[in-house]
Design an enzyme around this catalytic site. Sequence first.
Site, PDB file in Angstrom:
ATOM      1  N   LEU A 206      29.095  55.956  29.291  1.00 46.59           N
ATOM      2  CA  LEU A 206      30.474  55.480  29.169  1.00 46.59           C
ATOM      3  C   LEU A 206      31.197  55.655  30.495  1.00 46.59           C
ATOM      4  O   LEU A 206      31.129  56.727  31.102  1.00 46.59           O
ATOM      5  CB  LEU A 206      31.236  56.278  28.092  1.00 46.59           C
ATOM      6  CG  LEU A 206      30.758  56.182  26.643  1.00 46.59           C
ATOM      7  CD1 LEU A 206      31.481  57.229  25.794  1.00 46.59           C
ATOM      8  CD2 LEU A 206      31.004  54.794  26.094  1.00 46.59           C
ATOM      9  N   HIS A 207      31.896  54.593  30.937  1.00 50.33           N
ATOM     10  CA  HIS A 207      32.689  54.761  32.154  1.00 50.33           C
ATOM     11  C   HIS A 207      33.896  53.835  32.220  1.00 50.33           C
ATOM     12  O   HIS A 207      34.757  53.999  33.080  1.00 50.33           O
ATOM     13  CB  HIS A 207      31.821  54.523  33.397  1.00 50.33           C
ATOM     14  CG  HIS A 207      31.496  53.086  33.647  1.00 50.33           C
ATOM     15  ND1 HIS A 207      30.542  52.407  32.922  1.00 50.33           N
ATOM     16  CD2 HIS A 207      32.007  52.176  34.520  1.00 50.33           C
ATOM     17  CE1 HIS A 207      30.471  51.163  33.349  1.00 50.33           C
ATOM     18  NE2 HIS A 207      31.345  50.983  34.327  1.00 50.33           N
ATOM     19  N   ARG A 208      34.018  52.860  31.311  1.00 54.48           N
ATOM     20  CA  ARG A 208      35.105  51.886  31.409  1.00 54.48           C
ATOM     21  C   ARG A 208      36.431  52.488  30.917  1.00 54.48           C
ATOM     22  O   ARG A 208      36.454  53.245  29.954  1.00 54.48           O
ATOM     23  CB  ARG A 208      34.758  50.613  30.647  1.00 54.48           C
ATOM     24  CG  ARG A 208      33.589  49.876  31.265  1.00 54.48           C
ATOM     25  CD  ARG A 208      33.416  48.476  30.736  1.00 54.48           C
ATOM     26  NE  ARG A 208      32.247  47.867  31.365  1.00 54.48           N
ATOM     27  CZ  ARG A 208      32.262  47.242  32.536  1.00 54.48           C
ATOM     28  NH1 ARG A 208      33.395  47.115  33.200  1.00 54.48           N
ATOM     29  NH2 ARG A 208      31.164  46.723  33.046  1.00 54.48           N
ATOM     30  N   ARG A 241      33.782  59.710  36.624  1.00 54.21           N
ATOM     31  CA  ARG A 241      35.081  59.314  36.068  1.00 54.21           C
ATOM     32  C   ARG A 241      35.254  59.856  34.653  1.00 54.21           C
ATOM     33  O   ARG A 241      36.305  60.377  34.289  1.00 54.21           O
ATOM     34  CB  ARG A 241      35.171  57.779  36.060  1.00 54.21           C
ATOM     35  CG  ARG A 241      36.439  57.231  35.422  1.00 54.21           C
ATOM     36  CD  ARG A 241      36.311  55.732  35.115  1.00 54.21           C
ATOM     37  NE  ARG A 241      37.570  55.223  34.607  1.00 54.21           N
ATOM     38  CZ  ARG A 241      38.421  54.486  35.300  1.00 54.21           C
ATOM     39  NH1 ARG A 241      38.136  54.182  36.546  1.00 54.21           N
ATOM     40  NH2 ARG A 241      39.544  54.068  34.761  1.00 54.21           N
ATOM     41  N   ASP A 280      28.768  51.026  27.777  1.00 61.17           N
ATOM     42  CA  ASP A 280      29.784  50.016  28.102  1.00 61.17           C
ATOM     43  C   ASP A 280      29.478  49.391  29.462  1.00 61.17           C
ATOM     44  O   ASP A 280      30.320  48.751  30.077  1.00 61.17           O
ATOM     45  CB  ASP A 280      31.202  50.604  28.065  1.00 61.17           C
ATOM     46  CG  ASP A 280      31.398  51.798  28.986  1.00 61.17           C
ATOM     47  OD1 ASP A 280      30.499  52.078  29.813  1.00 61.17           O
ATOM     48  OD2 ASP A 280      32.448  52.469  28.874  1.00 61.17           O
TER      49      ASP A 280
END
Length: 359
Positions: A206-208, A241, A280
């Site tokens: 996950l990073h968005r 992030r 994502d």
Amino acid sequence: MKVTLIAGARPNFMKIAPIIHAINQNNNFGISYRLVHTGQHFDEKMSHTFFKQLNIPEPDVNLNCGGGSQAEQTAAIMIAFEKELLANPTDLVLVVGDVTSTMACSIVAKKLNIKVAHVEAGIRSFDLTMPEEINRMVTDSITDYFFTTTEWAGENLKKAGVPDERIFFVGNVMIDTLLANRSKFKKPDFWDSLNLVEKKYIVLTLHRPANVDESENLKELIHEITSNANGLPIIFPIHPRTAKVYKEIGITADNLFIVDPLGYHEFNYLVERAMGVITDSGGITEETTVMHVPCITLRDNTERPETISVGTNELVGTDPKAVKPFLVKLFVGNWKKGSVPEKWDGRAAERIVEYLLKL
């Protein structure tokens, strides 16, 4: 012909690698290149490791433009890259993908009247809340030569007025790298200590912003995934992030294992043997499609619809509650088999170099 190749962020490295190898194989035909690393990703595990694993030479220059807001980073890359081009003239700037470096370097090149080639041109999510979509649109609006991954991407360009003779359907360089490195995949260090068993765990990335910037949303998302995974281990290589927000939420689960970002060979070893992947990322949906691994994508749209229409990917959305039905489908064995899109055969970079030689 002198070509300047741009790499700035992790996905770029997988796309640049086969192009470098293809140029080197044709080095008697007059193409020389200069590799520019913008420094957009400055974490060792997110960048430098990839140069070593993918057998890419050290960049000729690192512009060291990591950090800052999107605007600050764009400005820093443009300023540094303009100086680079003035000091090292080139015939063509070749950019890949859709990161900030892609757009910033394209703008600089065009303002210096240097031709631009875009690898992975024409893909669209049609979602202007995504920074990547803006990067794609701006880059493609000033590109001279468009190298596309699918016929669909080419149609997007034609609708925008790009003439056929500037569009080259070559396939997917990301898959070139995947297939060239598949025999080199290796077990991550934690494989044995976590007692992982093939097809008995799930990989999560996950990073968005829509998924990770709001701590409560991220907390609910992770809760839904871990509680509906039938007790299977969830291996979560955490993006820098995401890690910042994750520290705030304090959520744990017996089957959730947070690990550092992995090298290319280790990560894809993990993906290839997983029961499924929840992500994502756009690039991972391409890799899972070729490796025939079920993929659940936590996005409301995708710029890679072929991974759904042809491949093993399903678009779930960003509502955490939407995850459970797809996990149920995975566990009962009803996931689609999928196939591999046209020209995703490991030869995209060869085709690109063939076209460059003609140009």
